[in-house]
Design a protein around this motif. Structure first.
Motif, PDB file in Angstrom:
ATOM      1  N   GLY A 665     -22.896  -4.160  65.608  1.00 58.73           N
ATOM      2  CA  GLY A 665     -23.345  -5.039  64.525  1.00 58.73           C
ATOM      3  C   GLY A 665     -22.228  -5.323  63.536  1.00 58.73           C
ATOM      4  N   ILE A 666     -22.614  -5.954  62.422  1.00 57.76           N
ATOM      5  CA  ILE A 666     -21.655  -6.321  61.374  1.00 57.76           C
ATOM      6  C   ILE A 666     -21.874  -5.390  60.188  1.00 57.76           C
ATOM      7  CG2 ILE A 666     -20.873  -8.156  59.815  1.00 57.76           C
ATOM      8  CD1 ILE A 666     -21.890 -10.181  61.841  1.00 57.76           C
ATOM      9  N   TYR A 667     -20.770  -4.838  59.649  1.00 58.99           N
ATOM     10  CA  TYR A 667     -20.835  -3.887  58.546  1.00 58.99           C
ATOM     11  C   TYR A 667     -19.852  -4.307  57.445  1.00 58.99           C
ATOM     12  CZ  TYR A 667     -23.163  -0.818  61.938  1.00 58.99           C
ATOM     13  OH  TYR A 667     -24.007  -0.291  62.867  1.00 58.99           O
ATOM     14  N   LEU A 668     -20.098  -3.715  56.270  1.00 56.52           N
ATOM     15  CA  LEU A 668     -19.152  -3.840  55.159  1.00 56.52           C
ATOM     16  C   LEU A 668     -18.493  -2.494  54.923  1.00 56.52           C
ATOM     17  CD1 LEU A 668     -21.044  -5.969  52.472  1.00 56.52           C
ATOM     18  CD2 LEU A 668     -19.120  -6.661  53.899  1.00 56.52           C
ATOM     19  N   VAL A 669     -17.153  -2.510  54.818  1.00 55.12           N
ATOM     20  CA  VAL A 669     -16.388  -1.311  54.505  1.00 55.12           C
ATOM     21  C   VAL A 669     -15.906  -1.431  53.075  1.00 55.12           C
ATOM     22  CG1 VAL A 669     -14.327   0.028  55.026  1.00 55.12           C
ATOM     23  CG2 VAL A 669     -15.669  -0.956  56.885  1.00 55.12           C
ATOM     24  N   GLN A 670     -16.181  -0.428  52.252  1.00 59.57           N
ATOM     25  CA  GLN A 670     -15.716  -0.413  50.871  1.00 59.57           C
ATOM     26  C   GLN A 670     -14.806   0.786  50.661  1.00 59.57           C
ATOM     27  OE1 GLN A 670     -18.688   0.034  47.777  1.00 59.57           O
ATOM     28  NE2 GLN A 670     -17.408  -1.100  46.334  1.00 59.57           N
ATOM     29  N   VAL A 671     -13.614   0.499  50.114  1.00 59.34           N
ATOM     30  CA  VAL A 671     -12.630   1.541  49.846  1.00 59.34           C
ATOM     31  C   VAL A 671     -12.390   1.566  48.336  1.00 59.34           C
ATOM     32  CG1 VAL A 671     -10.302   2.376  50.309  1.00 59.34           C
ATOM     33  CG2 VAL A 671     -11.550   1.114  52.084  1.00 59.34           C
ATOM     34  N   THR A 672     -12.605   2.753  47.704  1.00 55.87           N
ATOM     35  CA  THR A 672     -12.385   2.893  46.261  1.00 55.87           C
ATOM     36  C   THR A 672     -11.491   4.093  46.003  1.00 55.87           C
ATOM     37  OG1 THR A 672     -14.417   4.197  46.060  1.00 55.87           O
ATOM     38  CG2 THR A 672     -14.572   1.821  45.650  1.00 55.87           C
ATOM     39  N   GLY A 673     -10.716   3.970  44.918  1.00 55.94           N
ATOM     40  CA  GLY A 673      -9.819   5.046  44.508  1.00 55.94           C
ATOM     41  C   GLY A 673      -9.294   4.756  43.118  1.00 55.94           C
ATOM     42  N   ASN A 674      -8.194   5.411  42.759  1.00 55.91           N
ATOM     43  CA  ASN A 674      -7.621   5.182  41.434  1.00 55.91           C
ATOM     44  C   ASN A 674      -7.057   3.768  41.280  1.00 55.91           C
ATOM     45  OD1 ASN A 674      -8.239   7.782  40.559  1.00 55.91           O
ATOM     46  ND2 ASN A 674      -6.314   8.626  41.335  1.00 55.91           N
ATOM     47  N   THR A 675      -6.490   3.232  42.352  1.00 56.87           N
ATOM     48  CA  THR A 675      -5.841   1.912  42.267  1.00 56.87           C
ATOM     49  C   THR A 675      -6.378   0.938  43.301  1.00 56.87           C
ATOM     50  OG1 THR A 675      -4.039   2.535  43.755  1.00 56.87           O
ATOM     51  CG2 THR A 675      -3.704   2.961  41.403  1.00 56.87           C
ATOM     52  N   VAL A 676      -7.470   1.291  43.952  1.00 57.40           N
ATOM     53  CA  VAL A 676      -8.001   0.389  44.966  1.00 57.40           C
ATOM     54  C   VAL A 676      -9.509   0.271  44.807  1.00 57.40           C
ATOM     55  CG1 VAL A 676      -8.277   2.238  46.689  1.00 57.40           C
ATOM     56  CG2 VAL A 676      -8.066  -0.148  47.455  1.00 57.40           C
ATOM     57  N   ASN A 677     -10.004  -0.918  45.014  1.00 56.35           N
ATOM     58  CA  ASN A 677     -11.439  -1.192  45.015  1.00 56.35           C
ATOM     59  C   ASN A 677     -11.628  -2.471  45.803  1.00 56.35           C
ATOM     60  OD1 ASN A 677     -14.143  -1.538  44.639  1.00 56.35           O
ATOM     61  ND2 ASN A 677     -14.077  -1.498  42.394  1.00 56.35           N
ATOM     62  N   GLN A 678     -11.692  -2.333  47.143  1.00 56.02           N
ATOM     63  CA  GLN A 678     -11.701  -3.489  48.019  1.00 56.02           C
ATOM     64  C   GLN A 678     -12.803  -3.353  49.065  1.00 56.02           C
ATOM     65  OE1 GLN A 678      -9.078  -6.325  48.484  1.00 56.02           O
ATOM     66  NE2 GLN A 678      -9.444  -5.903  46.314  1.00 56.02           N
ATOM     67  N   GLN A 679     -13.290  -4.497  49.552  1.00 54.14           N
ATOM     68  CA  GLN A 679     -14.271  -4.554  50.618  1.00 54.14           C
ATOM     69  C   GLN A 679     -13.734  -5.390  51.766  1.00 54.14           C
ATOM     70  OE1 GLN A 679     -17.890  -6.117  48.997  1.00 54.14           O
ATOM     71  NE2 GLN A 679     -18.623  -4.119  48.329  1.00 54.14           N
ATOM     72  N   ALA A 680     -14.221  -5.074  52.968  1.00 51.43           N
ATOM     73  CA  ALA A 680     -13.852  -5.859  54.142  1.00 51.43           C
ATOM     74  C   ALA A 680     -15.043  -5.886  55.100  1.00 51.43           C
ATOM     75  CB  ALA A 680     -12.631  -5.282  54.829  1.00 51.43           C
ATOM     76  N   LYS A 681     -15.205  -6.997  55.822  1.00 52.09           N
ATOM     77  CA  LYS A 681     -16.286  -7.134  56.799  1.00 52.09           C
ATOM     78  C   LYS A 681     -15.713  -6.805  58.182  1.00 52.09           C
ATOM     79  CE  LYS A 681     -19.079 -10.554  56.248  1.00 52.09           C
ATOM     80  NZ  LYS A 681     -19.647 -11.935  56.246  1.00 52.09           N
ATOM     81  N   ILE A 682     -16.426  -5.918  58.920  1.00 53.31           N
ATOM     82  CA  ILE A 682     -15.962  -5.546  60.269  1.00 53.31           C
ATOM     83  C   ILE A 682     -17.088  -5.748  61.277  1.00 53.31           C
ATOM     84  CG2 ILE A 682     -14.293  -3.901  59.346  1.00 53.31           C
ATOM     85  CD1 ILE A 682     -16.825  -2.079  60.977  1.00 53.31           C
ATOM     86  N   VAL A 683     -16.704  -5.841  62.545  1.00 53.11           N
ATOM     87  CA  VAL A 683     -17.664  -6.008  63.642  1.00 53.11           C
ATOM     88  C   VAL A 683     -17.537  -4.801  64.567  1.00 53.11           C
ATOM     89  CG1 VAL A 683     -18.381  -7.415  65.599  1.00 53.11           C
ATOM     90  CG2 VAL A 683     -17.542  -8.513  63.496  1.00 53.11           C
ATOM     91  N   LYS A 684     -18.663  -4.086  64.792  1.00 54.63           N
ATOM     92  CA  LYS A 684     -18.716  -2.958  65.729  1.00 54.63           C
ATOM     93  C   LYS A 684     -19.305  -3.462  67.038  1.00 54.63           C
ATOM     94  CE  LYS A 684     -19.190   1.359  67.264  1.00 54.63           C
ATOM     95  NZ  LYS A 684     -19.820   1.132  68.541  1.00 54.63           N
ATOM     96  N   LYS A 685     -18.516  -3.314  68.145  1.00 57.35           N
ATOM     97  CA  LYS A 685     -19.003  -3.749  69.462  1.00 57.35           C
ATOM     98  C   LYS A 685     -20.045  -2.788  69.994  1.00 57.35           C
ATOM     99  CE  LYS A 685     -14.703  -6.027  70.846  1.00 57.35           C
ATOM    100  NZ  LYS A 685     -13.616  -6.062  71.851  1.00 57.35           N
TER     101      LYS A 685
END
Length: 685
Positions: A665-685
């Motif tokens: 399916g399709i998921y959202l990955v969120q990465v947070t830290g002291n200097t990062v706060n980003q999201q990315a959309k990924i596809v799991k086969k």
């Protein structure tokens, strides 16, 4: 430029007459006439409505007449001024405007070209003349013009036209008598100085004439340009065609140019259609034009008065004909017969002259209004009463005698101070001096002698307001008495015109009275107000490509900006600063707490990259920057969290995430830290 292309066929006869009976020298100040030409034929009935006949006119001209309550009542009459002419109505009430009603001529011609020629030449309908009435007047006073001009007695041009084209009005029987300008500050010496001799032939005479006019243009151009650059306009003119022309005239007069006759002009009065707005008759082409006329004349007179020049200038409006009584089918009017002429100036005998136009009760569209006054009655009256022309000479200029209309005040005033010679106890006061009722000079200072500048506003309950007073004339000792809210009273003394500062002022209204030591009768009062400062307004824009934040600031002159740990003092309305990775704190404030402050947090994130994408079991997440630990969360698109764990990037800044236990399916990955706060959309086969 002068009329360089004009070469009358009788040029060989120029220069044979002797100088006699001249106008006063243009080397010194004298009376000035400004002619305002309204090209196209002005609708006199809508300009100045006979209100006692409004009901009948509403039936006859329904598509152009204004609502009855929109006309401005003219005191002491049954007339109503067009609402765009409010300033002219005020001049009339001040007795500085004369309205000559129903001006035209016998057997009117309805052609723009022919009727314009008649008005410019000052002739009968069936009389054809190639010279203008003003040119004939100037030539009668200057019979050797242009051969001996300029000269020490007449260093300035006799007349100037604005509007970009020459008119028959200034075309003389021997030469052209005017210079034409659109902007004297851009006048260039296009013709190099040269002196040639030519044969005694018709061709040679014409070449000599061109050489003379070219050299004359150079000399006049320098004088005109110098006056224009020296002139001032205390009150700003409207930025439109007529306003810009009047601004030029104003600057030339105030700059010291002693030209005696000016003409400005405005086109567009041929209102066959769209004379009024179909949705609002108080708007439209005619309103637009009348407002230009009103604003230009009123501002012109305000400037003249401010510079003590108002008593030297008289102006007159003219148009080639009026409009029909009835309106047509195109929301307009057609060529008519008569219209009012306006004569304005401090020396004018103000008031309404003549009876209101009379509309026949059985009016038919073929009916035309009859002229009460011939336009040459106005011309002759101005020549005699204002320009000081001999009545016999005026008759020669106009080819016959016409009854005169009293347009100028009836008294002699040799020193031009506004007091009749018979009552003037001081008959030689200098031009521009302020005098009392006996004509004797009274103490005064220039109108721009005082400059008040608010330096600081203040918050409610505080007393941080400040006002600065400067003095132009430094030779006096000034005494300042200030009164304000809560019984505030303060007296200051300015020795030799030194600037004074009023401080610790609260919000409210103040009265400043200025007196001068040694001048017991002099007192000048000003009202000023200390106000609450405007609110602080800040707009921020983040520039991701340059890692900067830009701020647009308003409400104060000085700002304090905090970006993270640094504080900046800023005197500009724009500022930018570099953002650090991670959270950034921005705060803006001013010296005045009541203006408020601005607070914003901006997170400048490091970037992430997910690969491979799509993936089967393992997902690699590259995390830029230097965070030793980051939190990685996986979400379904519906927002439900699947996993959330802390990870440490390896030496290559990569975190490996095992997704083997997750369904495709399709998921959202969120990465947070002291200097990062980003999201990315990924596809799991």
């Amino acid at each position: 430029m002068a009329h360089l292309a004009a070469m009358p066929s009788f040029l060989p006869g120029l220069g044979q007459l002797e100088l006699s009976n001249l106008l006063s020298s243009t080397a010194e100040a004298g009376k000035i006439l400004v002619i305002v030409r309204l090209n196209g034929g002005n609708d006199g009935l809508n300009t100045l409505m006979p209100m006692e006949q409004y009901g009948q006119l509403k039936t006859i001209r329904p598509s152009v007449i204004l609502p009855e309550n929109k006309y401005l009542p003219v005191a002491g009459t049954s007339l109503g001024f067009h609402p765009a002419m409010a300033g002219m109505n005020t001049l009339l009430s001040e007795k500085r405007l004369a309205v000559v009603q129903s001006v035209g001529y016998t057997k009117p011609n309805f052609s723009h070209f022919r009727s314009t020629d008649i008005w410019m030449s000052g002739t009968d309908t069936d009389q054809y003349e190639s010279s203008g009435w003003m040119a004939r007047y100037l030539e009668s006073q200057h019979p050797s013009y242009p051969n001996t001009y300029p000269n020490p007695n007449f260093p300035h041009p006799l007349s100037i036209e604005l509007g970009g084209e020459s008119s028959l009005l200034f075309q003389g029987q021997n030469s052209f008598t005017s210079l034409i300008y659109s902007n004297p500050d851009q006048f260039y010496n296009l013709i190099n100085p040269f002196v040639n001799t030519y044969p005694s032939t018709i061709q040679g005479s014409r070449l000599a004439y061109l050489q003379l006019i070219g050299k004359q243009s150079q000399v006049y151009g320098s004088v005109v340009q110098s006056a224009f650059r020296s002139g001032t306009t205390p009150f700003a003119f409207a930025e439109n065609d007529l306003g810009n022309q009047f601004k030029i005239v104003q600057k030339l007069i105030s700059g010291g140019l002693q030209t005696r006759v000016y003409m400005v002009q405005l086109t567009g009065f041929d209102t066959h259609s769209k004379q009024v707005d179909t949705q609002d008759a108080t708007k439209g082409q005619h309103t637009y034009l009348l407002k230009q006329v009103n604003d230009a004349i009123v501002t012109f007179m305000k400037n003249l008065d401010a510079q003590n020049l108002g008593d030297r200038v008289v102006g007159v409006t003219l148009s080639e004909f009026g409009r029909t009584v009835h309106s047509n089918g195109s929301t307009g009017t057609d060529h008519g017969t008569v219209a009012p002429m306006f004569v304005f100036g401090n020396s004018v005998k103000g008031g309404v002259i003549g009876a209101n136009p009379k509309i026949p009760l059985d009016y038919r569209t073929s009916d035309e209004l009859t002229a009460n006054y011939d336009f040459r009655q106005v011309y002759g009256s101005l020549l005699n009463q204002w320009m000081g022309n001999d009545p016999k000479a005026t008759n020669e200029v106009l080819f016959k005698e016409f009854p005169k209309v009293q347009l100028i005040k009836l008294f002699n005033d040799s020193d031009g101070d506004g007091v009749a010679d018979a009552n003037d106890l001081c008959p030689a006061t200098p031009i521009g001096a302020v005098v009392d009722i006996n004509g004797c000079e009274v103490f005064s200072v220039p109108v721009n002698n005082y400059a008040l500048q608010m330096l600081a506003t203040t918050c409610p309950g505080m007393s941080n307001g400040a006002m600065k007073i400067d003095f132009t004339d430094k030779k006096y000792n000034y005494v300042l008495d200030v009164k304000g809210p809560s019984n505030f009273a303060q007296t200051l003394k300015s020795s030799a015109g030194a600037s004074q500062l009023l401080e610790k002022l609260v919000i409210g209204n103040y009265q400043l009275s200025i007196s001068i030591e040694g001048q017991k009768t002099y007192l000048q009062r000003f009202d000023f107000q200390i106000t609450e400062p405007a609110s602080l307004i800040v707009q921020s824009i983040v520039r991701a490509e340059s890692n900067r934040v830009e701020l647009e600031l308003s409400g104060a002159k000085q700002y304090y900006i905090q970006l993270n740990q640094k504080i900046y003092e800023v005197n500009e309305s724009n500022w930018s600063g570099e953002l650090a990775k991670g959270p950034n704190l921005i705060k803006v404030w001013t010296d005045q707490a009541c203006q408020g402050n601005f607070y914003k947090e901006i997170f400048k994130s490091e970037q992430i990259r997910c690969f491979p994408n799509p993936c089967e079991n393992d997902l690699n997440i590259y995390v830029s920057g230097q965070d030793r630990e980051v939190q990685i969360a996986l979400f379904h698109l519906n927002g439900s969290k699947v996993i959330s764990m802390y990870h440490q990037p390896d030496a290559n800044r990569v975190v490996k995430l095992d997704l083997s236990g997750q369904s495709a399916g399709i998921y959202l990955v969120q990465v947070t830290g002291n200097t990062v706060n980003q999201q990315a959309k990924i596809v799991k086969k």
